[in-house]
Scaffold this motif. Structure first.
Motif, PDB file in Angstrom:
ATOM      1  N   VAL A 247       0.867  -1.180   0.000  1.00 56.23           N
ATOM      2  CA  VAL A 247       0.000   0.000   0.000  1.00 56.23           C
ATOM      3  C   VAL A 247       0.901   1.226   0.000  1.00 56.23           C
ATOM      4  CG1 VAL A 247      -1.636   1.340   1.394  1.00 56.23           C
ATOM      5  CG2 VAL A 247      -1.889  -1.157   1.221  1.00 56.23           C
ATOM      6  N   VAL A 248       0.599   2.189  -0.871  1.00 60.04           N
ATOM      7  CA  VAL A 248       1.411   3.407  -0.928  1.00 60.04           C
ATOM      8  C   VAL A 248       0.641   4.543  -0.250  1.00 60.04           C
ATOM      9  CG1 VAL A 248       2.549   5.079  -2.442  1.00 60.04           C
ATOM     10  CG2 VAL A 248       2.533   2.643  -3.048  1.00 60.04           C
ATOM     11  N   GLY A 249       1.193   5.041   0.846  1.00 60.53           N
ATOM     12  CA  GLY A 249       0.593   6.181   1.540  1.00 60.53           C
ATOM     13  C   GLY A 249      -0.139   5.770   2.804  1.00 60.53           C
ATOM     14  N   ALA A 250       0.240   6.405   3.922  1.00 61.54           N
ATOM     15  CA  ALA A 250      -0.395   6.095   5.206  1.00 61.54           C
ATOM     16  C   ALA A 250      -1.303   7.231   5.646  1.00 61.54           C
ATOM     17  CB  ALA A 250       0.660   5.784   6.268  1.00 61.54           C
ATOM     18  N   GLY A 251      -2.321   7.507   4.803  1.00 66.27           N
ATOM     19  CA  GLY A 251      -3.447   8.355   5.186  1.00 66.27           C
ATOM     20  C   GLY A 251      -4.630   7.426   5.450  1.00 66.27           C
ATOM     21  N   TYR A 252      -5.827   8.006   5.550  1.00 65.72           N
ATOM     22  CA  TYR A 252      -7.008   7.162   5.821  1.00 65.72           C
ATOM     23  C   TYR A 252      -7.177   6.076   4.769  1.00 65.72           C
ATOM     24  CZ  TYR A 252      -8.452  11.199   8.726  1.00 65.72           C
ATOM     25  OH  TYR A 252      -8.517  12.226   9.624  1.00 65.72           O
ATOM     26  N   THR A 253      -6.936   6.434   3.490  1.00 64.99           N
ATOM     27  CA  THR A 253      -7.175   5.474   2.410  1.00 64.99           C
ATOM     28  C   THR A 253      -6.248   4.273   2.547  1.00 64.99           C
ATOM     29  OG1 THR A 253      -7.722   7.341   0.974  1.00 64.99           O
ATOM     30  CG2 THR A 253      -7.368   5.231  -0.104  1.00 64.99           C
ATOM     31  N   GLY A 254      -4.943   4.556   2.639  1.00 64.58           N
ATOM     32  CA  GLY A 254      -3.967   3.463   2.711  1.00 64.58           C
ATOM     33  C   GLY A 254      -4.082   2.682   4.006  1.00 64.58           C
TER      34      GLY A 254
ATOM     35  N   GLY B 127      -0.135  13.667   5.464  1.00 68.16           N
ATOM     36  CA  GLY B 127      -0.871  14.278   4.350  1.00 68.16           C
ATOM     37  C   GLY B 127      -2.163  14.902   4.884  1.00 68.16           C
ATOM     38  N   ALA B 128      -3.188  14.897   4.049  1.00 67.72           N
ATOM     39  CA  ALA B 128      -4.459  15.533   4.438  1.00 67.72           C
ATOM     40  C   ALA B 128      -5.070  14.875   5.676  1.00 67.72           C
ATOM     41  CB  ALA B 128      -5.445  15.461   3.272  1.00 67.72           C
ATOM     42  N   SER B 129      -4.797  13.577   5.869  1.00 61.43           N
ATOM     43  CA  SER B 129      -5.476  12.860   6.960  1.00 61.43           C
ATOM     44  C   SER B 129      -5.084  13.358   8.349  1.00 61.43           C
ATOM     45  CB  SER B 129      -5.201  11.356   6.846  1.00 61.43           C
ATOM     46  OG  SER B 129      -5.695  10.875   5.614  1.00 61.43           O
ATOM     47  N   GLY B 130      -3.914  13.961   8.477  1.00 58.56           N
ATOM     48  CA  GLY B 130      -3.527  14.458   9.790  1.00 58.56           C
ATOM     49  C   GLY B 130      -3.676  15.951   9.935  1.00 58.56           C
ATOM     50  N   ARG B 131      -4.261  16.593   8.921  1.00 58.63           N
ATOM     51  CA  ARG B 131      -4.299  18.068   8.944  1.00 58.63           C
ATOM     52  C   ARG B 131      -5.659  18.621   8.560  1.00 58.63           C
ATOM     53  NH1 ARG B 131       1.065  20.140   6.567  1.00 58.63           N
ATOM     54  NH2 ARG B 131       2.358  18.276   6.419  1.00 58.63           N
ATOM     55  N   ASN B 132      -6.673  17.774   8.471  1.00 55.71           N
ATOM     56  CA  ASN B 132      -7.961  18.296   7.979  1.00 55.71           C
ATOM     57  C   ASN B 132      -8.798  18.876   9.109  1.00 55.71           C
ATOM     58  OD1 ASN B 132      -9.895  16.167   8.950  1.00 55.71           O
ATOM     59  ND2 ASN B 132      -8.446  14.892   7.803  1.00 55.71           N
ATOM     60  N   GLY B 133     -10.009  19.309   8.756  1.00 52.88           N
ATOM     61  CA  GLY B 133     -10.865  19.969   9.735  1.00 52.88           C
ATOM     62  C   GLY B 133     -11.457  19.033  10.779  1.00 52.88           C
ATOM     63  N   GLY B 134     -11.410  17.744  10.533  1.00 50.42           N
ATOM     64  CA  GLY B 134     -11.939  16.774  11.502  1.00 50.42           C
ATOM     65  C   GLY B 134     -13.457  16.737  11.553  1.00 50.42           C
ATOM     66  N   GLN B 135     -14.094  17.310  10.531  1.00 48.88           N
ATOM     67  CA  GLN B 135     -15.559  17.338  10.545  1.00 48.88           C
ATOM     68  C   GLN B 135     -16.124  16.066   9.937  1.00 48.88           C
ATOM     69  OE1 GLN B 135     -16.344  20.949   8.445  1.00 48.88           O
ATOM     70  NE2 GLN B 135     -15.174  22.138   9.917  1.00 48.88           N
ATOM     71  N   VAL B 136     -17.103  15.506  10.623  1.00 52.24           N
ATOM     72  CA  VAL B 136     -17.761  14.281  10.151  1.00 52.24           C
ATOM     73  C   VAL B 136     -19.154  14.677   9.671  1.00 52.24           C
ATOM     74  CG1 VAL B 136     -18.516  11.986  10.809  1.00 52.24           C
ATOM     75  CG2 VAL B 136     -16.459  12.958  11.862  1.00 52.24           C
TER      76      VAL B 136
ATOM     77  N   VAL C 146       2.973  -1.186   4.133  1.00 56.94           N
ATOM     78  CA  VAL C 146       2.616   0.187   3.772  1.00 56.94           C
ATOM     79  C   VAL C 146       3.893   1.007   3.656  1.00 56.94           C
ATOM     80  CG1 VAL C 146       1.327   2.262   4.463  1.00 56.94           C
ATOM     81  CG2 VAL C 146       0.467  -0.013   5.115  1.00 56.94           C
ATOM     82  N   LEU C 147       4.054   1.668   2.515  1.00 51.84           N
ATOM     83  CA  LEU C 147       5.180   2.600   2.347  1.00 51.84           C
ATOM     84  C   LEU C 147       4.652   4.019   2.476  1.00 51.84           C
ATOM     85  CD1 LEU C 147       7.050   1.069  -0.735  1.00 51.84           C
ATOM     86  CD2 LEU C 147       7.493   0.694   1.705  1.00 51.84           C
ATOM     87  N   GLU C 148       5.209   4.772   3.406  1.00 50.09           N
ATOM     88  CA  GLU C 148       4.790   6.170   3.614  1.00 50.09           C
ATOM     89  C   GLU C 148       5.999   7.079   3.404  1.00 50.09           C
ATOM     90  OE1 GLU C 148       2.173   8.285   4.082  1.00 50.09           O
ATOM     91  OE2 GLU C 148       3.787   9.743   4.183  1.00 50.09           O
ATOM     92  N   ALA C 149       5.850   8.011   2.455  1.00 49.26           N
ATOM     93  CA  ALA C 149       6.977   8.889   2.103  1.00 49.26           C
ATOM     94  C   ALA C 149       7.427   9.740   3.292  1.00 49.26           C
ATOM     95  CB  ALA C 149       6.589   9.795   0.944  1.00 49.26           C
ATOM     96  N   ALA C 150       6.481  10.187   4.108  1.00 50.77           N
ATOM     97  CA  ALA C 150       6.829  11.050   5.248  1.00 50.77           C
ATOM     98  C   ALA C 150       6.482  10.310   6.538  1.00 50.77           C
ATOM     99  CB  ALA C 150       6.094  12.380   5.129  1.00 50.77           C
TER     100      ALA C 150
ATOM    101  N   ARG D 102       9.573   6.420   0.423  1.00 43.63           N
ATOM    102  CA  ARG D 102       8.794   6.843  -0.744  1.00 43.63           C
ATOM    103  C   ARG D 102       8.787   5.756  -1.817  1.00 43.63           C
ATOM    104  NH1 ARG D 102       6.918  11.481  -2.782  1.00 43.63           N
ATOM    105  NH2 ARG D 102       7.750  12.644  -1.028  1.00 43.63           N
ATOM    106  N   ALA D 103       7.609   5.431  -2.344  1.00 49.09           N
ATOM    107  CA  ALA D 103       7.534   4.513  -3.482  1.00 49.09           C
ATOM    108  C   ALA D 103       7.999   5.274  -4.719  1.00 49.09           C
ATOM    109  CB  ALA D 103       6.098   4.032  -3.666  1.00 49.09           C
ATOM    110  N   ARG D 104       8.909   4.667  -5.467  1.00 48.09           N
ATOM    111  CA  ARG D 104       9.473   5.397  -6.614  1.00 48.09           C
ATOM    112  C   ARG D 104       9.011   4.821  -7.936  1.00 48.09           C
ATOM    113  NH1 ARG D 104      14.256   5.397  -3.351  1.00 48.09           N
ATOM    114  NH2 ARG D 104      14.467   7.461  -2.410  1.00 48.09           N
TER     115      ARG D 104
END
Ligand code: FAD
Length: 215
Positions: free
Chosen positions: A35-42, A67-76, A58-62, A210-212
């Motif tokens: 899986v590429v990316g450790a946000g909600y999707t990955g 990404g967006a998953s740790g910085r969003n508004g948190g609104q459900v 899971v490969l996570e570049a950072a 990072r997946a290259r």
């Protein structure tokens, strides 16, 4: 505090439930699924796969949630960005209904994940849609009635200017609606909780990896 690779450290980062170290991939590894990316999707995919006994890396570049998953508004939300009346006009009633149902399914899925994995992400029910212009009470009431009659959604209620000022501590808004079916959570702790759950089910996560290429 987690360093999210962002110049301004966030409140979310300052209050995160940090994970154990997740070392960068060094050398070779193999798995049934990468899986590429450790946000909600990955993380959601990794958790589901690992729960079914599939080996997953899971490969996570950072970092997890950077990404967006740790910085969003948190609104459900219930529903989509645009309201159901707009969606019906734009994509037709059937597709608007399908989009509404999809949003409710996503919300139920989220609640189930939080409960099943005891994710400490401070989910707090209730969401206010505040009006920044005066007038519009009639439109709010029409919307509440439309959602109840057409979608069987009874979670909306009007909130007047005074009650809103008391609730929010500011008089700049002119009333609005409260959605008791919506809510707010700590987005980064949701991502970290999903990662913790995926790790517990046997997934491997490599940060700073990072997946290259893919083939
Ligand atoms: C400002 C903002 C506010 C938002 N507010 C809300 C809200 O209130 N409520 C809501 O429901 N949604 C909100 N969203 C949307 C929500 O945050 C996203 O839909 C969701 O986080 C997307 O998750 P994701 O896993 O697809 O992407 P991301 O969380 O961005 O994850 C992608 C990950 O992939 C990694 N990556 C990228 N390329 C590579 C590579 N080559 N190799 C390895 N890793 C890689 C990145 O580092 C990142 O960690 C908001 C979005 C933004 C931007």
């Amino acid at each position: 505090m987690l360093n999210l690779g962002h110049p301004s450290a966030s409140w979310y980062a300052a209050t995160a439930h940090a994970l154990p170290p997740l070392p960068a991939l060094d050398g070779e590894t193999s798995a049934d699924v990468c899986v590429v990316g450790a946000g909600y999707t990955g993380l959601g995919a990794a958790l589901e796969l690992a729960s079914r006994g599939v080996s997953v890396v899971v490969l996570e570049a950072a970092q997890v949630g950077s990404g967006a998953s740790g910085r969003n508004g948190g609104q459900v939300h219930a529903g989509q960005r645009n309201d159901q009346a707009w969606l019906e006009k734009t994509v037709g009633r059937d597709d608007a209904m399908a989009l509404w149902k999809m949003s409710l399914d996503a919300r139920s899925h989220l609640s189930a994940l939080i409960a099943e994995h005891a994710i400490a992400c401070d989910f707090t029910p209730g969401m206010i849609h505040a009006r920044h212009k005066s007038g519009g009470e009639g439109e709010d009431l029409d919307h509440i009635e439309f959602m109840a009659a057409r979608y069987g959604y009874h979670e909306l209620e009007p909130i007047d200017e005074d009650a809103l000022a008391e609730e929010l501590g500011t008089g700049v808004y002119h009333g609005g609606t409260r959605d008791n079916g919506g809510g707010h959570l700590h987005p980064l702790n949701l991502a970290l909780g999903l990662a913790r759950a995926a790790l517990a089910r046997g997934a491997t996560i490599h940060e700073r990896s990072r997946a290259r290429a893919w083939r």
